[in-house]
Write a protein that holds these residues in place. Structure first.
Motif, PDB file in Angstrom:
ATOM      1  N   LEU A   1      11.071  47.668 103.834  1.00  0.00           N
ATOM      2  CA  LEU A   1      11.046  46.269 103.431  1.00  0.00           C
ATOM      3  C   LEU A   1       9.672  45.669 103.704  1.00  0.00           C
ATOM      4  O   LEU A   1       9.149  45.779 104.807  1.00  0.00           O
ATOM      5  N   SER A   2       9.099  45.026 102.682  1.00  0.00           N
ATOM      6  CA  SER A   2       7.771  44.427 102.801  1.00  0.00           C
ATOM      7  C   SER A   2       7.902  42.922 102.992  1.00  0.00           C
ATOM      8  O   SER A   2       8.508  42.244 102.150  1.00  0.00           O
ATOM      9  N   PRO A   3       7.348  42.348 104.077  1.00  0.00           N
ATOM     10  CA  PRO A   3       7.468  40.910 104.306  1.00  0.00           C
ATOM     11  C   PRO A   3       6.569  40.106 103.379  1.00  0.00           C
ATOM     12  O   PRO A   3       5.441  40.504 103.076  1.00  0.00           O
ATOM     13  N   VAL A   4       7.073  38.972 102.917  1.00  0.00           N
ATOM     14  CA  VAL A   4       6.320  38.044 102.077  1.00  0.00           C
ATOM     15  C   VAL A   4       6.552  36.642 102.619  1.00  0.00           C
ATOM     16  O   VAL A   4       7.693  36.259 102.891  1.00  0.00           O
ATOM     17  N   HIS A   5       5.483  35.862 102.776  1.00  0.00           N
ATOM     18  CA  HIS A   5       5.605  34.481 103.231  1.00  0.00           C
ATOM     19  C   HIS A   5       5.593  33.561 102.015  1.00  0.00           C
ATOM     20  O   HIS A   5       4.610  33.472 101.282  1.00  0.00           O
ATOM     21  N   GLY A   6       6.707  32.884 101.797  1.00  0.00           N
ATOM     22  CA  GLY A   6       6.875  31.992 100.666  1.00  0.00           C
ATOM     23  C   GLY A   6       8.358  31.793 100.427  1.00  0.00           C
ATOM     24  O   GLY A   6       9.192  32.553 100.927  1.00  0.00           O
ATOM     25  N   LEU A   7       8.697  30.765  99.667  1.00  0.00           N
ATOM     26  CA  LEU A   7      10.098  30.449  99.402  1.00  0.00           C
ATOM     27  C   LEU A   7      10.525  31.113  98.096  1.00  0.00           C
ATOM     28  O   LEU A   7      10.004  30.790  97.031  1.00  0.00           O
ATOM     29  N   PRO A   8      11.482  32.058  98.151  1.00  0.00           N
ATOM     30  CA  PRO A   8      11.861  32.775  96.932  1.00  0.00           C
ATOM     31  C   PRO A   8      12.919  32.037  96.121  1.00  0.00           C
ATOM     32  O   PRO A   8      13.762  31.323  96.666  1.00  0.00           O
TER      33      PRO A   8
ATOM     34  N   VAL B   1      15.586  42.151  97.124  1.00  0.00           N
ATOM     35  CA  VAL B   1      15.145  41.107  98.051  1.00  0.00           C
ATOM     36  C   VAL B   1      16.163  40.923  99.172  1.00  0.00           C
ATOM     37  O   VAL B   1      17.377  40.945  98.929  1.00  0.00           O
ATOM     38  N   VAL B   2      15.666  40.735 100.392  1.00  0.00           N
ATOM     39  CA  VAL B   2      16.483  40.316 101.530  1.00  0.00           C
ATOM     40  C   VAL B   2      15.967  38.965 101.997  1.00  0.00           C
ATOM     41  O   VAL B   2      14.763  38.789 102.209  1.00  0.00           O
ATOM     42  N   TYR B   3      16.882  38.012 102.151  1.00  0.00           N
ATOM     43  CA  TYR B   3      16.491  36.649 102.514  1.00  0.00           C
ATOM     44  C   TYR B   3      17.449  36.140 103.583  1.00  0.00           C
ATOM     45  O   TYR B   3      18.639  35.949 103.318  1.00  0.00           O
TER      46      TYR B   3
ATOM     47  N   ALA C   1       7.504  30.304  95.781  1.00  0.00           N
ATOM     48  CA  ALA C   1       6.688  29.133  96.111  1.00  0.00           C
ATOM     49  C   ALA C   1       5.866  29.496  97.345  1.00  0.00           C
ATOM     50  O   ALA C   1       6.322  29.353  98.481  1.00  0.00           O
ATOM     51  N   PHE C   2       4.662  29.995  97.128  1.00  0.00           N
ATOM     52  CA  PHE C   2       3.842  30.467  98.238  1.00  0.00           C
ATOM     53  C   PHE C   2       3.354  29.332  99.128  1.00  0.00           C
ATOM     54  O   PHE C   2       2.951  29.560 100.267  1.00  0.00           O
ATOM     55  N   GLU C   3       3.393  28.089  98.614  1.00  0.00           N
ATOM     56  CA  GLU C   3       2.960  26.970  99.446  1.00  0.00           C
ATOM     57  C   GLU C   3       3.919  26.742 100.614  1.00  0.00           C
ATOM     58  O   GLU C   3       3.539  26.155 101.627  1.00  0.00           O
ATOM     59  N   ASP C   4       5.162  27.193 100.499  1.00  0.00           N
ATOM     60  CA  ASP C   4       6.116  27.124 101.612  1.00  0.00           C
ATOM     61  C   ASP C   4       5.964  28.371 102.474  1.00  0.00           C
ATOM     62  O   ASP C   4       6.870  29.200 102.590  1.00  0.00           O
ATOM     63  N   ASN C   5       4.797  28.518 103.094  1.00  0.00           N
ATOM     64  CA  ASN C   5       4.487  29.770 103.779  1.00  0.00           C
ATOM     65  C   ASN C   5       5.106  29.878 105.166  1.00  0.00           C
ATOM     66  O   ASN C   5       4.884  30.863 105.865  1.00  0.00           O
TER      67      ASN C   5
ATOM     68  N   GLN D   1       9.916  33.205 105.201  1.00  0.00           N
ATOM     69  CA  GLN D   1       9.646  34.625 105.034  1.00  0.00           C
ATOM     70  C   GLN D   1      10.850  35.315 104.405  1.00  0.00           C
ATOM     71  O   GLN D   1      11.996  35.029 104.747  1.00  0.00           O
ATOM     72  N   PHE D   2      10.576  36.197 103.454  1.00  0.00           N
ATOM     73  CA  PHE D   2      11.622  37.054 102.908  1.00  0.00           C
ATOM     74  C   PHE D   2      11.053  38.460 102.788  1.00  0.00           C
ATOM     75  O   PHE D   2       9.878  38.704 103.096  1.00  0.00           O
ATOM     76  N   PHE D   3      11.886  39.408 102.357  1.00  0.00           N
ATOM     77  CA  PHE D   3      11.477  40.808 102.354  1.00  0.00           C
ATOM     78  C   PHE D   3      11.794  41.449 101.009  1.00  0.00           C
ATOM     79  O   PHE D   3      12.897  41.290 100.481  1.00  0.00           O
ATOM     80  N   LEU D   4      10.810  42.166 100.474  1.00  0.00           N
ATOM     81  CA  LEU D   4      10.990  42.890  99.225  1.00  0.00           C
ATOM     82  C   LEU D   4      11.354  44.339  99.514  1.00  0.00           C
ATOM     83  O   LEU D   4      10.729  44.995 100.356  1.00  0.00           O
ATOM     84  N   HIS D   5      12.356  44.819  98.812  1.00  0.00           N
ATOM     85  CA  HIS D   5      12.766  46.219  98.918  1.00  0.00           C
ATOM     86  C   HIS D   5      12.102  46.983  97.774  1.00  0.00           C
ATOM     87  O   HIS D   5      12.562  46.952  96.634  1.00  0.00           O
ATOM     88  N   THR D   6      10.992  47.630  98.059  1.00  0.00           N
ATOM     89  CA  THR D   6      10.246  48.362  97.044  1.00  0.00           C
ATOM     90  C   THR D   6       9.903  49.756  97.564  1.00  0.00           C
ATOM     91  O   THR D   6      10.000  50.031  98.757  1.00  0.00           O
TER      92      THR D   6
END
Length: 225
Positions: free
Chosen positions: A18-25, A52-54, A76-80, A83-88
Motif C-alpha cells: 500500500l502506497s500512502p498519499v496525502h490528500g482527500l480522495p 484504495v484503502v481509506y 483534493a491534494f490541498e487537504d494534505n 491520508q489514504f493508501f493506494l493498492h498498486t
C-alpha cells in the motif's frame, strides 16, 4: 462517493503493498466496515480489484471507520492533512514503456516517477492498433503542456495549457494519473495539470510509453498500477 473531512492519521497502515498519499480522495465502489485499519487493509490486498484503502474517525484504541474501494475518481491534494493508501503493483522500473494486456479500467490509479531529459517529453497512451489514445507533451521550448489524441484515424483538436512552468532538466517528477469513466486526470507533483476527456476506449490501451527529443533519456524510474 466518500467525501469526509473527519479523519485522523493515527491509524497507520504498514503493509508494503500500500502506497500512502496525502490528500482527500473521492471514491466509488466501496465497502465500509468498522475495525482496525490493518484489518481493512487486509481486506483490500486480498482483492485484486481493490485500489484504495481509506480509514477515518479512528479512536485511541486503533478502531476506525474504514472503506476499501475499487475506484479512485479524484484527489483534493490541498487537504494534505488527510491520508489514504493506494493498492498498486510495480510493473516497470528504469524503462520507457509498460504494457497493459487487458487495457485500462475506470477508477484505476497509475503512479509514475519520471526522469525528465530533453527539450520535449512525451507521455503516450497507445492503443492496440498503435494510435495515441492520450498524448501529453511537456515542451520546454515554449513552456507549455499540450495534450491530444487520435479520433478514429486522425489527430483530434489540441488541448494546450501554459501553467506556472517549473519543470527542469534532470528532474524526478511524481505523476498520478487517475483513469475515470469520463477521462484522465493527470497530476504532476500533486498539481492537476490535465483533465482530458476520453476519445478512445480505455480497454483498448495496450501500453504507456515515455520518450523525448533532445539530449538525455527520459524514462519511468518506477511505474505502478
Amino acid at each position: 462517493m466518500i467525501y469526509s473531512k473527519t479523519y485522523s492519521i493515527n491509524c497507520p497502515l504498514t503493509l508494503t503493498t500500500l502506497s500512502p498519499v496525502h490528500g482527500l480522495p473521492s471514491l466509488a465502489q466501496c465497502i465500509s466496515m468498522s475495525g482496525s485499519a490493518f484489518v481493512c487493509s487486509l481486506q483490500c490486498t486480498a482483492l485484486p480489484q481493490c485500489k484504495v484503502v481509506y480509514s477515518h474517525g479512528c479512536n485511541s484504541d486503533g478502531s476506525c471507520a474504514c472503506s476499501y474501494c475499487n475506484a479512485l475518481t479524484d484527489v483534493a491534494f490541498e487537504d494534505n492533512h488527510v491520508q489514504f493508501f493506494l493498492h498498486t503493483t510495480e510493473i516497470g522500473t528504469n524503462t520507457n514503456e509498460v504494457s497493459f494486456p487487458n487495457g485500462l479500467v475506470a477508477g484505476q490509479p497509475l503512479l509514475m516517477k519520471i526522469y525528465i531529459a530533453g527539450t520535449k517529453i512525451i507521455l503516450n497512451f497507445i492503443s492496440t492498433v498503435g494510435h495515441s489514445a492520450f498524448h501529453t507533451e511537456i515542451r520546454f521550448y515554449e513552456s507549455s503542456v499540450v495534450s491530444n489524441s487520435y479520433i478514429g484515424y486522425t489527430w483530434g483538436p489540441e488541448n494546450r495549457y501554459t501553467p506556472n512552468f517549473n519543470f527542469y532538466q534532470g528532474q524526478e517528477l511524481s505523476v498520478l494519473c487517475v483513469v475515470t469513466s469520463a477521462g484522465y486526470k493527470l497530476y504532476f507533483d500533486n498539481v492537476l495539470f490535465k483533465d482530458f476527456g476520453h476519445r478512445w476506449p480505455i480497454n483498448d490501451i495496450s501500453k504507456i510509453r515515455i520518450s523525448n527529443t533532445g539530449s538525455g533519456v527520459a524514462k519511468f524510474l518506477s511505474f505502478s498500477a
